[in-house]
Write a protein that holds these residues in place. Structure first.
Motif, PDB file in Angstrom:
ATOM      1  N   GLN A  53       0.818  -1.220   0.000  1.00 34.62           N
ATOM      2  CA  GLN A  53       0.000   0.000   0.000  1.00 34.62           C
ATOM      3  C   GLN A  53       0.852   1.270   0.000  1.00 34.62           C
ATOM      4  O   GLN A  53       0.374   2.347  -0.359  1.00 34.62           O
ATOM      5  CB  GLN A  53      -0.939   0.001   1.206  1.00 34.62           C
ATOM      6  CG  GLN A  53      -0.267   0.233   2.540  1.00 34.62           C
ATOM      7  CD  GLN A  53      -1.259   0.438   3.671  1.00 34.62           C
ATOM      8  OE1 GLN A  53      -2.157   1.272   3.561  1.00 34.62           O
ATOM      9  NE2 GLN A  53      -1.099  -0.334   4.740  1.00 34.62           N
ATOM     10  N   ARG A  55       3.754   1.554  -1.738  1.00 37.95           N
ATOM     11  CA  ARG A  55       4.718   1.494  -2.828  1.00 37.95           C
ATOM     12  C   ARG A  55       4.852   2.821  -3.570  1.00 37.95           C
ATOM     13  O   ARG A  55       5.966   3.257  -3.890  1.00 37.95           O
ATOM     14  CB  ARG A  55       4.326   0.378  -3.803  1.00 37.95           C
ATOM     15  CG  ARG A  55       5.377   0.060  -4.858  1.00 37.95           C
ATOM     16  CD  ARG A  55       6.639  -0.483  -4.225  1.00 37.95           C
ATOM     17  NE  ARG A  55       7.707   0.528  -4.181  1.00 37.95           N
ATOM     18  CZ  ARG A  55       8.778   0.434  -3.432  1.00 37.95           C
ATOM     19  NH1 ARG A  55       8.949  -0.573  -2.619  1.00 37.95           N
ATOM     20  NH2 ARG A  55       9.691   1.379  -3.459  1.00 37.95           N
ATOM     21  N   THR A  56       3.744   3.487  -3.827  1.00 40.82           N
ATOM     22  CA  THR A  56       3.812   4.744  -4.580  1.00 40.82           C
ATOM     23  C   THR A  56       4.540   5.816  -3.780  1.00 40.82           C
ATOM     24  O   THR A  56       5.413   6.529  -4.312  1.00 40.82           O
ATOM     25  CB  THR A  56       2.405   5.226  -4.948  1.00 40.82           C
ATOM     26  OG1 THR A  56       1.778   4.236  -5.781  1.00 40.82           O
ATOM     27  CG2 THR A  56       2.470   6.540  -5.717  1.00 40.82           C
ATOM     28  N   ARG A  57       4.214   5.940  -2.507  1.00 43.29           N
ATOM     29  CA  ARG A  57       4.875   6.942  -1.671  1.00 43.29           C
ATOM     30  C   ARG A  57       6.361   6.631  -1.516  1.00 43.29           C
ATOM     31  O   ARG A  57       7.200   7.531  -1.563  1.00 43.29           O
ATOM     32  CB  ARG A  57       4.200   7.008  -0.297  1.00 43.29           C
ATOM     33  CG  ARG A  57       2.817   7.643  -0.304  1.00 43.29           C
ATOM     34  CD  ARG A  57       2.227   7.651   1.095  1.00 43.29           C
ATOM     35  NE  ARG A  57       3.015   8.473   2.016  1.00 43.29           N
ATOM     36  CZ  ARG A  57       2.844   8.456   3.345  1.00 43.29           C
ATOM     37  NH1 ARG A  57       1.935   7.648   3.887  1.00 43.29           N
ATOM     38  NH2 ARG A  57       3.596   9.228   4.118  1.00 43.29           N
ATOM     39  N   SER A  59       8.239   5.005  -3.618  1.00 37.70           N
ATOM     40  CA  SER A  59       8.900   5.296  -4.888  1.00 37.70           C
ATOM     41  C   SER A  59       9.204   6.782  -5.024  1.00 37.70           C
ATOM     42  O   SER A  59      10.262   7.170  -5.551  1.00 37.70           O
ATOM     43  CB  SER A  59       8.034   4.821  -6.055  1.00 37.70           C
ATOM     44  OG  SER A  59       7.917   3.415  -6.056  1.00 37.70           O
ATOM     45  N   GLY A  60       8.294   7.621  -4.542  1.00 38.78           N
ATOM     46  CA  GLY A  60       8.534   9.063  -4.595  1.00 38.78           C
ATOM     47  C   GLY A  60       9.716   9.472  -3.724  1.00 38.78           C
ATOM     48  O   GLY A  60      10.548  10.299  -4.132  1.00 38.78           O
ATOM     49  N   GLU A  62      12.204   7.523  -2.853  1.00 36.54           N
ATOM     50  CA  GLU A  62      13.410   7.004  -3.512  1.00 36.54           C
ATOM     51  C   GLU A  62      13.834   7.899  -4.665  1.00 36.54           C
ATOM     52  O   GLU A  62      15.038   8.130  -4.878  1.00 36.54           O
ATOM     53  CB  GLU A  62      13.152   5.580  -4.005  1.00 36.54           C
ATOM     54  CG  GLU A  62      13.010   4.560  -2.885  1.00 36.54           C
ATOM     55  CD  GLU A  62      12.562   3.195  -3.384  1.00 36.54           C
ATOM     56  OE1 GLU A  62      12.706   2.219  -2.634  1.00 36.54           O
ATOM     57  OE2 GLU A  62      12.045   3.114  -4.521  1.00 36.54           O
ATOM     58  N   HIS A  63      12.866   8.407  -5.407  1.00 37.40           N
ATOM     59  CA  HIS A  63      13.185   9.270  -6.549  1.00 37.40           C
ATOM     60  C   HIS A  63      13.935  10.524  -6.095  1.00 37.40           C
ATOM     61  O   HIS A  63      14.843  11.001  -6.798  1.00 37.40           O
ATOM     62  CB  HIS A  63      11.894   9.673  -7.268  1.00 37.40           C
ATOM     63  CG  HIS A  63      12.105  10.616  -8.419  1.00 37.40           C
ATOM     64  ND1 HIS A  63      12.605  10.206  -9.638  1.00 37.40           N
ATOM     65  CD2 HIS A  63      11.898  11.965  -8.522  1.00 37.40           C
ATOM     66  CE1 HIS A  63      12.700  11.245 -10.444  1.00 37.40           C
ATOM     67  NE2 HIS A  63      12.274  12.323  -9.794  1.00 37.40           N
TER      68      HIS A  63
END
Length: 220
Positions: A53, A55-57, A59-60, A62-63
């Motif tokens: 749940q 993963r999107t946050r 990934s941000g 990490e970016h």
């Protein structure tokens, strides 16, 4: 010689590769003096690295904080040094495996338990915090055990790797590293048992087998 991690999704990096195939690889380098962790950790607004749940946050984050320069310990991305970005990641994602691994490598490279901008916790305490936050995450225990072993705290390393083995009984990297630690502790029966698990699963590196043979405990 490096151990070999075959889990592409983790991309943990070179420290996990190296307990220790030669557990005390840098024999001429004194270990760090690791203080025990007595902190009461705070876990507000944090995310579990293993929970889909988030993963999107994740990934941000990490970016913005884990580019190749940070992960290769060249320079920071949003801070002056890699330690600052790694501290930011671990503040929000306590068991972020790649950030933990990078911070461990930074500590060993710079010969300090608190690399630049990585405080207020020591590297050992960032690792301890990860296991407290997510006690079912075997990889965090494995990383913690490897860090302790690299600093020659073999008995403590064995406890962390044993917990990793309980959580990930089929993980050959854990079996291989635990076998090396048992060998350092001269617990040859346990070292042989872990070696058999690792090699029965096709573990490619011969280091543990060779060390057991040199100790008079050949596998064949």
């Amino acid at each position: 010689m490096l151990i070999f991690v075959r889990t592409p999704a983790l991309l943990i990096g070179s420290l996990l590769l190296c307990l220790a195939a030669n557990v005390h690889a840098a024999a001429g380098t004194p270990p760090l003096r690791l203080a025990p962790c007595e902190e009461q950790y705070e876990f507000s607004d944090v995310m579990d690295y293993l929970d889909p749940q988030f993963r999107t946050r994740i990934s941000g984050i990490e970016h913005n904080h884990l580019n190749s320069d940070v992960e290769q310990l060249i320079k920071g991305q949003s801070t002056a040094s890699p330690g600052g970005d790694l501290r930011f990641i671990l503040g929000y994602i306590p068991n972020h495996h790649r950030a933990l691994s990078a911070l461990m490598r930074l500590s060993l490279r710079d010969r300090t338990e608190m690399p630049a901008e990585s405080g207020p916790l020591t590297v050992r305490c960032w690792l301890d915090r990860a296991t407290v936050f997510s006690p079912q995450d075997g990889t965090s225990f494995m990383l913690y055990g490897i860090y302790l072993a690299r600093n020659r705290l073999d008995a403590e390393a064995a406890k962390q790797l044993e917990k990793a083995a309980q959580l990930m009984p089929d993980n050959v990297d854990v079996s291989y590293n635990l076998g090396l630690i048992y060998l350092e502790l001269k617990d040859y029966d346990k070292a042989v048992a872990q070696a058999k698990l690792a090699y029965a699963a096709g573990y490619p590196l011969p280091g543990l087998k060779q060390k057991l043979a040199a100790a008079g405990r050949p596998l064949n």
